[in-house]
Design a protein around this motif. Structure first.
Motif, PDB file in Angstrom:
ATOM      1  N   ARG A 387      14.438 -19.887 -25.961  1.00 29.15           N
ATOM      2  CA  ARG A 387      14.134 -18.878 -24.949  1.00 29.15           C
ATOM      3  C   ARG A 387      12.639 -18.609 -24.927  1.00 29.15           C
ATOM      4  O   ARG A 387      11.951 -18.782 -25.932  1.00 29.15           O
ATOM      5  CB  ARG A 387      14.854 -17.550 -25.250  1.00 29.15           C
ATOM      6  CG  ARG A 387      16.354 -17.574 -25.047  1.00 29.15           C
ATOM      7  CD  ARG A 387      16.888 -16.169 -25.159  1.00 29.15           C
ATOM      8  NE  ARG A 387      18.310 -16.079 -24.935  1.00 29.15           N
ATOM      9  CZ  ARG A 387      18.964 -14.928 -24.762  1.00 29.15           C
ATOM     10  NH1 ARG A 387      18.307 -13.788 -24.806  1.00 29.15           N
ATOM     11  NH2 ARG A 387      20.271 -14.923 -24.553  1.00 29.15           N
ATOM     12  N   LEU A 388      12.146 -18.165 -23.775  1.00 29.86           N
ATOM     13  CA  LEU A 388      10.760 -17.727 -23.693  1.00 29.86           C
ATOM     14  C   LEU A 388      10.607 -16.424 -24.469  1.00 29.86           C
ATOM     15  O   LEU A 388      11.447 -15.527 -24.353  1.00 29.86           O
ATOM     16  CB  LEU A 388      10.342 -17.517 -22.236  1.00 29.86           C
ATOM     17  CG  LEU A 388      10.264 -18.770 -21.355  1.00 29.86           C
ATOM     18  CD1 LEU A 388       9.845 -18.398 -19.944  1.00 29.86           C
ATOM     19  CD2 LEU A 388       9.276 -19.766 -21.938  1.00 29.86           C
ATOM     20  N   PRO A 389       9.567 -16.293 -25.286  1.00 29.45           N
ATOM     21  CA  PRO A 389       9.464 -15.108 -26.149  1.00 29.45           C
ATOM     22  C   PRO A 389       9.293 -13.790 -25.389  1.00 29.45           C
ATOM     23  O   PRO A 389       9.751 -12.753 -25.847  1.00 29.45           O
ATOM     24  CB  PRO A 389       8.230 -15.419 -27.003  1.00 29.45           C
ATOM     25  CG  PRO A 389       7.478 -16.460 -26.250  1.00 29.45           C
ATOM     26  CD  PRO A 389       8.480 -17.241 -25.501  1.00 29.45           C
ATOM     27  N   LYS A 390       8.651 -13.827 -24.222  1.00 25.73           N
ATOM     28  CA  LYS A 390       8.389 -12.574 -23.504  1.00 25.73           C
ATOM     29  C   LYS A 390       9.536 -12.194 -22.576  1.00 25.73           C
ATOM     30  O   LYS A 390      10.054 -11.078 -22.627  1.00 25.73           O
ATOM     31  CB  LYS A 390       7.082 -12.694 -22.715  1.00 25.73           C
ATOM     32  CG  LYS A 390       5.846 -12.811 -23.605  1.00 25.73           C
ATOM     33  CD  LYS A 390       4.579 -12.856 -22.761  1.00 25.73           C
ATOM     34  CE  LYS A 390       3.330 -12.959 -23.634  1.00 25.73           C
ATOM     35  NZ  LYS A 390       2.092 -12.999 -22.832  1.00 25.73           N
ATOM     36  N   THR A 391       9.933 -13.121 -21.707  1.00 26.00           N
ATOM     37  CA  THR A 391      10.958 -12.800 -20.708  1.00 26.00           C
ATOM     38  C   THR A 391      12.374 -13.050 -21.209  1.00 26.00           C
ATOM     39  O   THR A 391      13.333 -12.658 -20.547  1.00 26.00           O
ATOM     40  CB  THR A 391      10.719 -13.639 -19.443  1.00 26.00           C
ATOM     41  OG1 THR A 391      10.825 -15.035 -19.780  1.00 26.00           O
ATOM     42  CG2 THR A 391       9.321 -13.379 -18.886  1.00 26.00           C
ATOM     43  N   ARG A 392      12.514 -13.739 -22.351  1.00 24.66           N
ATOM     44  CA  ARG A 392      13.814 -14.070 -22.947  1.00 24.66           C
ATOM     45  C   ARG A 392      14.654 -14.946 -22.016  1.00 24.66           C
ATOM     46  O   ARG A 392      15.882 -14.961 -22.110  1.00 24.66           O
ATOM     47  CB  ARG A 392      14.595 -12.791 -23.294  1.00 24.66           C
ATOM     48  CG  ARG A 392      13.857 -11.820 -24.196  1.00 24.66           C
ATOM     49  CD  ARG A 392      13.467 -12.477 -25.499  1.00 24.66           C
ATOM     50  NE  ARG A 392      14.641 -12.853 -26.274  1.00 24.66           N
ATOM     51  CZ  ARG A 392      14.604 -13.627 -27.353  1.00 24.66           C
ATOM     52  NH1 ARG A 392      13.439 -14.139 -27.752  1.00 24.66           N
ATOM     53  NH2 ARG A 392      15.701 -13.926 -28.000  1.00 24.66           N
ATOM     54  N   GLN A 393      14.013 -15.666 -21.112  1.00 24.91           N
ATOM     55  CA  GLN A 393      14.738 -16.593 -20.239  1.00 24.91           C
ATOM     56  C   GLN A 393      15.119 -17.848 -21.032  1.00 24.91           C
ATOM     57  O   GLN A 393      14.354 -18.333 -21.859  1.00 24.91           O
ATOM     58  CB  GLN A 393      13.878 -16.977 -19.042  1.00 24.91           C
ATOM     59  CG  GLN A 393      13.660 -15.839 -18.050  1.00 24.91           C
ATOM     60  CD  GLN A 393      12.756 -16.280 -16.917  1.00 24.91           C
ATOM     61  OE1 GLN A 393      11.557 -16.419 -17.092  1.00 24.91           O
ATOM     62  NE2 GLN A 393      13.338 -16.491 -15.743  1.00 24.91           N
ATOM     63  N   PHE A 394      16.293 -18.383 -20.734  1.00 23.07           N
ATOM     64  CA  PHE A 394      16.750 -19.588 -21.406  1.00 23.07           C
ATOM     65  C   PHE A 394      15.922 -20.803 -20.968  1.00 23.07           C
ATOM     66  O   PHE A 394      15.456 -20.865 -19.830  1.00 23.07           O
ATOM     67  CB  PHE A 394      18.226 -19.847 -21.105  1.00 23.07           C
ATOM     68  CG  PHE A 394      19.162 -19.008 -21.935  1.00 23.07           C
ATOM     69  CD1 PHE A 394      19.385 -19.333 -23.265  1.00 23.07           C
ATOM     70  CD2 PHE A 394      19.801 -17.906 -21.394  1.00 23.07           C
ATOM     71  CE1 PHE A 394      20.244 -18.573 -24.036  1.00 23.07           C
ATOM     72  CE2 PHE A 394      20.654 -17.145 -22.154  1.00 23.07           C
ATOM     73  CZ  PHE A 394      20.889 -17.469 -23.489  1.00 23.07           C
ATOM     74  N   CYS A 424       3.407 -24.155 -26.502  1.00 20.01           N
ATOM     75  CA  CYS A 424       3.131 -24.988 -25.322  1.00 20.01           C
ATOM     76  C   CYS A 424       3.703 -24.369 -24.042  1.00 20.01           C
ATOM     77  O   CYS A 424       2.994 -23.771 -23.261  1.00 20.01           O
ATOM     78  CB  CYS A 424       3.700 -26.391 -25.545  1.00 20.01           C
ATOM     79  SG  CYS A 424       3.359 -27.527 -24.193  1.00 20.01           S
ATOM     80  N   PHE A 425       5.022 -24.558 -23.817  1.00 20.51           N
ATOM     81  CA  PHE A 425       5.719 -24.071 -22.623  1.00 20.51           C
ATOM     82  C   PHE A 425       5.123 -24.642 -21.328  1.00 20.51           C
ATOM     83  O   PHE A 425       5.010 -23.943 -20.320  1.00 20.51           O
ATOM     84  CB  PHE A 425       5.731 -22.542 -22.550  1.00 20.51           C
ATOM     85  CG  PHE A 425       6.398 -21.882 -23.718  1.00 20.51           C
ATOM     86  CD1 PHE A 425       7.719 -22.157 -24.041  1.00 20.51           C
ATOM     87  CD2 PHE A 425       5.700 -21.013 -24.528  1.00 20.51           C
ATOM     88  CE1 PHE A 425       8.330 -21.557 -25.129  1.00 20.51           C
ATOM     89  CE2 PHE A 425       6.301 -20.410 -25.619  1.00 20.51           C
ATOM     90  CZ  PHE A 425       7.614 -20.696 -25.927  1.00 20.51           C
ATOM     91  N   LYS A 426       4.695 -25.914 -21.347  1.00 18.97           N
ATOM     92  CA  LYS A 426       4.188 -26.540 -20.121  1.00 18.97           C
ATOM     93  C   LYS A 426       5.322 -26.718 -19.120  1.00 18.97           C
ATOM     94  O   LYS A 426       6.381 -27.237 -19.453  1.00 18.97           O
ATOM     95  CB  LYS A 426       3.582 -27.912 -20.437  1.00 18.97           C
ATOM     96  CG  LYS A 426       2.177 -27.851 -20.989  1.00 18.97           C
ATOM     97  CD  LYS A 426       1.616 -29.257 -21.121  1.00 18.97           C
ATOM     98  CE  LYS A 426       0.209 -29.228 -21.693  1.00 18.97           C
ATOM     99  NZ  LYS A 426      -0.339 -30.593 -21.858  1.00 18.97           N
TER     100      LYS A 426
END
Length: 437
Positions: A387-394, A424-426
């Motif tokens: 998950r994204l750490p800020k928005t908690r999106q899968f 990263c999260f590109k």
């Protein structure tokens, strides 16, 4: 280095040791240095024509060394090769060049004994770099050389160190930076290492530059730089590598069979890695460069680029269907007994036996590939998150391995399409293809 109690050597001496091996055998460096010390061009040409075309040949031209105080054997040996007496004005420059050649030879022997795996790659002399680059431009007139196309000096030095060790290691495309990146890079830092005797020494820390390979164009440019670097050092010709790179991109752009996906960039990179593993294993100890012959690795790439171990990576994979039991021919009729695509009780309303799962609003529990997704989430690589750490999106787990049926889109019902490395999260770049920079 005289011992652990002695003073640390200066960077100039380390640099001399690092380049002594290539300086010793470089014809371009010998000619450039001879002209720099004031030797007449005609005399230099006569020495080269007689076979004295490198520092290594001059250093061992006679059985005495410069410290002996007697240069009569040197003069006698040179006169014998030139078949004429030396002029008085030619002897001082010859003595100076002889002394430098002997120094390079001693430095080379010392570096071979004291060299460790922590030492940076040997650096080619500038005259040798320019000579090789000019020869490459004449050999490849149809290629336009710019600072973005030209491989970095560090990349060429890496390949030169492979020649010294006699073994090949795989260089992925993102490890093939351009000369432009090297120019803009900060100056390398100093590092303190231990030599073979346990004494301290100062050397330059090797700058491990990486280049951007996101997108087919940048990836193709990285492949071109790698091919040019191998061609410069004489390990493999540019043409042989370009044939392989064209074969890779043909596989990526080729129309797949019905109900199959296009070959992904990740599959092409896997094939490239597999090919170089075969080349490195089979060419170990057999990469001697001989003038007038084909580069030693040309035969290996022609032999292995159509190997089943390589081509299996380029096979189109079956297209994923969101419906269990969908027929391979794309029909909507019933499949095997028990499949949800078969029509039967419960097919008129709620999901039950014979009812296809709805693609819209599909959850993980309803996903036909639930078992594979759960396995991927259980085996998530280190430093990666689901998950994204800020928005908690899968984040889509299938996308990371190039297996999502909507690989080209920004997201799907399973989550966002971005690299799941925590630093990263590109967007649009799966974990298997991302350089995490």
């Amino acid at each position: 280095m005289q011992g652990s109690q002695g003073p640390l050597p200066c960077l100039a001496s380390c640099s001399l040791t690092a380049m002594s091996s290539t300086m010793l055998e470089s014809e371009a460096s010998f000619t450039d240095r001879a002209l720099a010390v004031g030797m007449e061009a005609a005399f230099v040409n006569s020495l080269v024509g007689a076979g004295i075309n490198s520092f290594g040949r001059l250093a061992y031209i006679c059985a005495v060394n410069p410290q002996s105080g007697d240069d009569a054997p040197l003069i006698e040996a040179v006169e014998k090769l030139l078949k004429r007496a030396l002029a008085a004005r030619e002897i001082p420059d010859l003595r100076r060049l002889w002394f430098e050649a002997h120094t390079f030879a001693i430095s080379d022997l010392k570096s071979r004994v004291e060299r460790s795996t922590l030492d940076p790659p040997r650096e080619l002399p500038l005259a040798e770099r320019i000579s090789r680059l000019e020869a490459q431009k004449r050999r490849l007139p149809s290629l336009v050389f710019t600072e973005r196309v030209e491989p970095s000096h560090g990349l060429v030095d890496k390949l030169q160190s492979m020649i010294d060790s006699g073994t090949i290691t795989y260089l992925p495309p993102h490890k093939c930076p351009s000369r432009a990146q090297e120019i803009c890079n900060d100056k390398p830092m100093q590092q303190v290492t231990l030599d073979s005797e346990g004494a301290l020494k100062i050397s330059k820390r090797h700058a491990d530059l990486e280049c951007e390979t996101r997108g087919e164009l940048k990836l193709r440019e990285a492949f071109t730089r790698r091919a040019l670097a191998y061609d410069q050092v004489g390990l493999m010709s540019f043409i042989a590598q370009e044939k392989w790179h064209t074969y890779l991109f043909d596989a990526v752009t080729r129309e797949p069979p019905p109900n199959h996906r296009y070959v992904s960039i990740g599959q092409a990179l896997n094939a490239d890695r597999e090919l170089w593993q075969l080349i490195a294993q089979e060419s170990r100890g057999d990469i001697k460069i001989i003038k007038g012959t084909d580069p030693p690795l040309d035969a290996f790439i022609k032999r292995f680029q159509h190997s089943p171990q390589v081509n299996v990576c380029l096979a189109p994979l079956p297209a994923f269907s969101p419906y269990k039991g969908e027929r391979p021919d794309g029909g909507k009729g019933p499949g095997k007994k028990g499949d949800r695509a078969g029509k039967g009780k419960g097919s008129q309303g709620k999901e039950g036996k014979g009812t296809p799962l709805k693609r819209k609003g599909e959850t993980l529990q309803q996903d036909p590939r639930r078992a594979e997704i759960l396995k991927l989430l259980r085996e998530i690589p280190p430093n990666c998150v689901s998950r994204l750490p800020k928005t908690r999106q899968f984040i889509c787990a299938l996308f990371q391995h190039g297996k999502c049926p909507h690989q080209s889109k920004e997201r799907c019902e399973r989550g966002l399409h971005c690299c799941w490395h925590k630093d990263c999260f590109k967007k649009g770049v799966p974990f298997c293809e991302c350089s995490h920079s």
